[in-house]
Design a protein around this motif. Structure first.
Motif, PDB file in Angstrom:
ATOM      1  N   LEU A   7       0.793  -1.248  -0.056  1.00 13.32           N
ATOM      2  CA  LEU A   7       0.109  -0.092   0.072  1.00 13.32           C
ATOM      3  C   LEU A   7       0.930   1.198   0.047  1.00 13.32           C
ATOM      4  N   PHE A   8       2.011   1.253   0.683  1.00 16.52           N
ATOM      5  CA  PHE A   8       3.086   2.480   0.956  1.00 16.52           C
ATOM      6  C   PHE A   8       3.369   2.671  -0.642  1.00 16.52           C
ATOM      7  N   GLU A   9       3.988   1.630  -1.045  1.00 20.84           N
ATOM      8  CA  GLU A   9       4.429   1.895  -2.310  1.00 20.84           C
ATOM      9  C   GLU A   9       3.653   2.461  -3.754  1.00 20.84           C
ATOM     10  N   ALA A  10       2.346   1.905  -3.584  1.00 23.10           N
ATOM     11  CA  ALA A  10       1.339   2.289  -4.534  1.00 23.10           C
ATOM     12  C   ALA A  10       0.888   3.661  -4.128  1.00 23.10           C
ATOM     13  N   ALA A  11       0.832   4.143  -2.703  1.00 22.31           N
ATOM     14  CA  ALA A  11       0.361   5.539  -2.413  1.00 22.31           C
ATOM     15  C   ALA A  11       1.383   6.438  -2.800  1.00 22.31           C
ATOM     16  N   VAL A  27      -1.174  14.385  -2.069  1.00 22.88           N
ATOM     17  CA  VAL A  27      -1.488  13.059  -1.382  1.00 22.88           C
ATOM     18  C   VAL A  27      -1.789  12.089  -2.006  1.00 22.88           C
ATOM     19  N   GLY A  28      -1.283  10.845  -1.852  1.00 20.73           N
ATOM     20  CA  GLY A  28      -1.563   9.668  -2.134  1.00 20.73           C
ATOM     21  C   GLY A  28      -2.420   8.750  -1.267  1.00 20.73           C
ATOM     22  N   ALA A  29      -2.946   7.706  -1.864  1.00 13.87           N
ATOM     23  CA  ALA A  29      -3.886   6.761  -1.034  1.00 13.87           C
ATOM     24  C   ALA A  29      -3.956   5.541  -1.984  1.00 13.87           C
ATOM     25  N   ALA A  30      -3.831   4.524  -1.124  1.00  9.02           N
ATOM     26  CA  ALA A  30      -4.105   3.142  -1.773  1.00  9.02           C
ATOM     27  C   ALA A  30      -4.921   2.379  -1.167  1.00  9.02           C
ATOM     28  N   VAL A  31      -5.701   1.425  -1.872  1.00 14.04           N
ATOM     29  CA  VAL A  31      -6.673   0.565  -0.962  1.00 14.04           C
ATOM     30  C   VAL A  31      -6.314  -0.861  -1.508  1.00 14.04           C
ATOM     31  N   MET A  32      -6.456  -1.834  -0.682  1.00 13.72           N
ATOM     32  CA  MET A  32      -6.261  -3.179  -1.016  1.00 13.72           C
ATOM     33  C   MET A  32      -7.528  -4.042  -0.942  1.00 13.72           C
ATOM     34  N   THR A  33      -8.197  -4.645  -1.856  1.00 14.11           N
ATOM     35  CA  THR A  33      -9.350  -5.412  -1.835  1.00 14.11           C
ATOM     36  C   THR A  33      -9.033  -6.670  -1.058  1.00 14.11           C
ATOM     37  N   PRO A  34     -10.266  -7.349  -0.482  1.00 14.19           N
ATOM     38  CA  PRO A  34      -9.711  -8.547   0.140  1.00 14.19           C
ATOM     39  C   PRO A  34      -9.241  -9.819  -0.609  1.00 14.19           C
ATOM     40  N   GLU A  35      -9.226  -9.602  -2.022  1.00 10.36           N
ATOM     41  CA  GLU A  35      -8.366 -10.312  -2.679  1.00 10.36           C
ATOM     42  C   GLU A  35      -7.068 -10.034  -2.908  1.00 10.36           C
TER      43      GLU A  35
END
Ligand code: THU
Length: 134
Positions: A7-11, A27-35
């Protein structure tokens, strides 16, 4: 790489592409899905100031457009001495897709600073269940 690392690298990569010529606050943000799929977004400002969008809104839009349905974890990255936590409107946006115990990680360029649950950021919230959707 672990969840926070991904998440850190993507954001961080999204933060570097932020369009913030007015506030100069990227600002950057990243989400991870349950998959395990990761989607990122950045803030996109506008000369008509209120039209600008937050990084969290961009990440959520990317998730929905990419076929993701739920947020298992999220990370927001921003600079400065204060924790860059999601704004009030974005807390509600996250609420639509995340469980109360979903971790919302807050980071800066040096790494993870603090982790909140969604319920800590938005207690007694109104959500899909209020409208009969689980
Ligand atoms: N911003 C975000 O993108 N996310 C946050 O969590 C806080 C604020 C953006 C909106 C605006 O483009 C700039 O940061 C300054 O408020």
């Amino acid at each position: 790489m672990d969840v926070i690392g991904q998440l850190f690298e993507a954001a961080k990569a999204a933060q570097a592409r932020a369009y913030a010529p007015y506030s100069r606050f990227s600002v950057g943000a990243a989400v991870m899905t349950p998959e395990g799929a990761v989607f990122a977004g950045c803030n996109v400002e506008n000369a008509a100031y209120p039209v600008g969008t937050c990084a969290e809104a961009g990440a959520i839009a990317a998730m929905i457009a990419g076929g993701g349905e739920r947020i298992a974890a999220m990370l927001v990255i921003g600079d400065g001495p204060e924790l860059v936590t999601p704004c009030g409107a974005c807390r509600q946006r996250i609420r639509e897709f995340a469980a109360p115990d979903a971790p919302i990680h807050v980071a800066d360029a040096t790494g993870l600073r603090r982790t909140f649950s969604l319920d800590e950021l938005l207690p007694f919230s109104f959500g899909p269940d209020n409208l009969g959707r689980q």
